[in-house]
Structures are given as C-alpha cells and as structure tokens.
Design an enzyme around this catalytic site. Structure first.
Site, short mmCIF file in Angstrom:
data_model
loop_
_atom_site.label_atom_id
_atom_site.label_comp_id
_atom_site.label_asym_id
_atom_site.label_seq_id
_atom_site.Cartn_x
_atom_site.Cartn_y
_atom_site.Cartn_z
N VAL A 93 0.87 -1.17 0.00
CA VAL A 93 0.00 0.00 0.00
C VAL A 93 0.91 1.22 0.00
O VAL A 93 1.84 1.31 0.80
CB VAL A 93 -0.93 0.01 1.23
CG1 VAL A 93 -1.76 1.29 1.27
CG2 VAL A 93 -1.83 -1.22 1.23
N GLY A 101 -7.38 1.12 5.68
CA GLY A 101 -8.17 -0.06 5.31
C GLY A 101 -7.83 -0.65 3.96
O GLY A 101 -8.46 -1.62 3.54
N GLY A 103 -4.91 -2.19 2.90
CA GLY A 103 -4.29 -3.51 3.04
C GLY A 103 -5.29 -4.55 3.47
O GLY A 103 -5.32 -5.67 2.95
N TYR A 137 -0.75 -8.08 10.52
CA TYR A 137 -1.13 -9.46 10.25
C TYR A 137 -1.64 -10.17 11.49
O TYR A 137 -2.61 -10.93 11.45
CB TYR A 137 0.05 -10.24 9.64
CG TYR A 137 0.53 -9.69 8.32
CD1 TYR A 137 -0.35 -9.17 7.38
CD2 TYR A 137 1.88 -9.70 8.01
CE1 TYR A 137 0.10 -8.66 6.17
CE2 TYR A 137 2.34 -9.20 6.79
CZ TYR A 137 1.45 -8.69 5.88
OH TYR A 137 1.90 -8.20 4.69
#
Length: 171
Positions: A93, A101, A103, A137
C-alpha cells in the site's frame, strides 16, 4: 467484504503492466531491496498475461481511480490438506494511503477468492524487521509459522542443480 469508502479492488489487466511494475519497484524500495529487482515489463507481461499465466494481481483504487496498492498472488498446493492454497507474494500500500483499510481490503479480497476457489489456506512471508506489517497481520488473526525455514535457490546454484552438477565446496 468491507471495503473502505471510495475504495475498490479489481483484477489487473494487461494494460496495467507498467503500473504493476512501478508498484513492485515502490515495494522493493520500501523493503530496501530495490537493488535486487531485475524484473522487466515484458517479462512481467508474459508472467501475468502470457499463454501460461503464473500469477495474478489485485489492484486497490480510490474513488477517483488512483492506484493505492496491490497484491500479487498465485496458487500453491497443500498435500496435507489435499487442497490448493493462495500464496501472497507481495502486498503493498502506498505510504500516503496506509492505515486507511487498503491492506485489509486487499487481504479480504484474497480471502474471498480463496473461499470461492476452494482453497484451504492463504499464506505469505514477511520480513522480520517489518514490525508494522507483523502487527497488522497478527491483528487479522494470522499466525506466524516459526517452525519453518524458507530455502531458496537462485542464480548459479539453481543452474548447477538444473544441470546436475555438484556445488562448489569452500575450503
């Protein structure tokens, strides 16, 4: 799929090759690996849109069509699951659009594709120094696979193995 307002995700077309190449270079610069990029637009075109495509690209765009980021991915296969999977090679990104938002929308898109295609998993690697990505993540529920070590053959080592010749020994 919950996309941020004004955000859309679409599959890349052959007309996007120059854009995808530029995004790959931006990612490589962020990862401090630009010196390793040998990719050409012609090679990328063949890999993505040739007679035997080996990867796909999802592009995130703002409401005005501005490219915000991309995900490059391909299918792999889990023998233990007996199912295909999706391997995310690159997620990027652009810095001005992070924490908005984008990613997450790209990963939601890939998770949706994995479900539609009957895949058993979605996986990727992350550089160990990239703490912002690792935190992101983990917040999504991704679990690191610390018990696995990635090995890679490239250049002369790959050529020697393909030729069936012995590796050069040191000392």
């Amino acid at each position: 799929m919950s996309e941020a307002p004004g955000l859309s995700i679409r599959g890349a077309t052959e007309a996007d090759v120059a854009l995808v190449a530029a995004l790959i270079r931006e990612l490589a610069e962020y990862e401090r690996l630009l010196h390793e990029v040998t990719m050409t637009e012609d090679g990328l075109r063949t890999a993505l849109f040739g007679s035997r495509p080996c990867a796909e690209v999802a592009i995130a765009e703002g409401g005005d069509g501005e490219p915000l980021g991309f995900a490059l991915f391909f299918h792999n296969f889990s023998t233990f699951l007996g199912l295909p999977g999706i391997y995310l090679e690159d997620l990027f990104v652009r810095p001005a659009h992070r924490s908005r938002g984008v990613g997450r929308a790209l990963l939601e898109h890939l998770a949706g594709l994995a479900r539609e295609r009957g895949c058993g998993r979605l996986e990727w690697s992350v550089l160990d120094w990239n703490q912002p990505a690792i935190g992101f993540y983990r917040r999504l529920g991704a679990v690191p696979q610390d018990e696995w070590t990635t090995y890679r053959l490239t250049g002369p080592a790959l050529e020697r193995l393909a030729d069936g010749t012995e590796p050069q020994r040191e000392g």
